[in-house]
Design an enzyme around this catalytic site. Structure first.
Site, PDB file in Angstrom:
ATOM      1  N   HIS A 148       0.805  -1.219   0.000  1.00  0.00           N
ATOM      2  CA  HIS A 148       0.000   0.000   0.000  1.00  0.00           C
ATOM      3  C   HIS A 148       0.844   1.278   0.000  1.00  0.00           C
ATOM      4  CE1 HIS A 148      -3.244  -2.752   0.738  1.00  0.00           C
ATOM      5  NE2 HIS A 148      -2.662  -3.178   1.833  1.00  0.00           N
TER       6      HIS A 148
ATOM      7  N   GLY B 225      -8.087  -2.706   1.505  1.00  0.00           N
ATOM      8  CA  GLY B 225      -9.503  -3.053   1.401  1.00  0.00           C
ATOM      9  C   GLY B 225     -10.297  -2.588   2.605  1.00  0.00           C
TER      10      GLY B 225
END
Length: 284
Positions: free
Chosen positions: A192, A210
């Site tokens: 990320h 998510g």
């Protein structure tokens, strides 16, 4: 076999003491994009300590998300993390989460399902304080290549999509730096943040967590249909269907029912490519 379903489910729960205060709540909310406009009274309930409320999805990061990590290291579970996908998430809150608290958190493998080409681990984290249960948090983790061991396939029922136009549709922009801020709540996966790591994983750039999309969606539903009152949420579940990139826009469709709100989330810039599906918010 890397996953011993019997041993995993029979293992003693892992126990840990966790704590949080207003700074953890504020950081989590800011990581979801709260606070814009900064002086909006509706946003201050997520960002200003004197007015602070807590989104139930905070349960996914309380204790820096150690419950899920503990489940993946349970006896009977030896998996290649590169084969692991977060398939779904459910949070059930037993009462409103306090702005400041301490709790005992237990984590265990609640079930192992055989999906043929993959195994699904249900990692359950429960938290209680001196006043009793606070939340139950289930993460559905797909482990590619670990199915076919003859176990139960698990439940297959899914919410029936409404056969009508959404009652409400809202869009939420994802800032370019949002994953960098969200990861400060405990998910340090370089997928990320690090472009080179993302390329190794098959993406041309880092993707958003998510669970960040999950929290953003709950905030949008709470603000749109629950009078901005997160204490009305009793349970929230979803299935992760696709990735989101920082800089994109979420299109969040909502269908209201009797104590239930069905939700579908897509990425606007990619022709509404599905992001969250089978999503349900239960409320009082």
């Amino acid at each position: 076999m890397p996953i011993d379903a019997v041993a995993a489910v029979a293992a003693e729960p892992r126990r840990a003491e966790i704590g949080w205060d207003h700074k953890d709540i504020q950081l989590y909310h800011l990581g979801l994009g709260a606070g814009s406009p900064a002086t909006d009274p509706d946003e201050l309930r997520y960002t200003l300590e004197s007015r602070l409320q807590v989104l139930p999805s905070f349960a996914t990061v309380a204790g820096a998300g150690t419950g899920t990590a503990g489940g993946l290291s349970s006896p009977g579970v030896e998996v290649d993390l590169a084969a692991v996908l977060h398939g779904g998430q459910t949070v059930r809150v037993h009462r409103p989460i306090p702005v400041r608290g301490r709790a005992v958190q237990t984590s265990r493998v609640a079930a192992v399902y055989d999906k043929g080409k993959a195994a699904v681990l249900v990692l359950r984290t429960e938290a209680s304080d001196d006043d009793g249960p606070l939340w139950t948090n289930d993460s559905q983790i797909f482990v590619r290549g670990e199915g076919g061991f003859g176990g139960e396939r698990g439940p297959s029922a899914r919410p029936v999509p409404p056969d009508r136009a959404p009652d409400h549709t809202v869009e939420r922009a994802i800032r370019e730096d949002q994953a960098l801020l969200y990861r400060l709540s405990g998910d340090w996966n370089p997928l990320h943040a690090d472009p080179e790591f993302a390329k190794l994983a098959g993406f041309d750039r880092p993707i958003l967590h998510g669970l960040c999309t999950y929290g953003m969606t709950l905030k949008a539903v709470t603000d749109t249909l629950l009078d901005g009152d997160p204490t009305r949420v009793t349970a929230y579940s979803t299935r992760f269907a696709g990735v989101v990139f920082p800089g994109e826009t979420l299109r969040i469709r909502m269908w209201s029912g009797d104590g239930r709100i069905q939700v579908a989330v897509g990425a606007v810039e990619r022709d509404d490519a599905p992001v969250l599906v089978d999503t349900l918010v239960e409320h009082s």
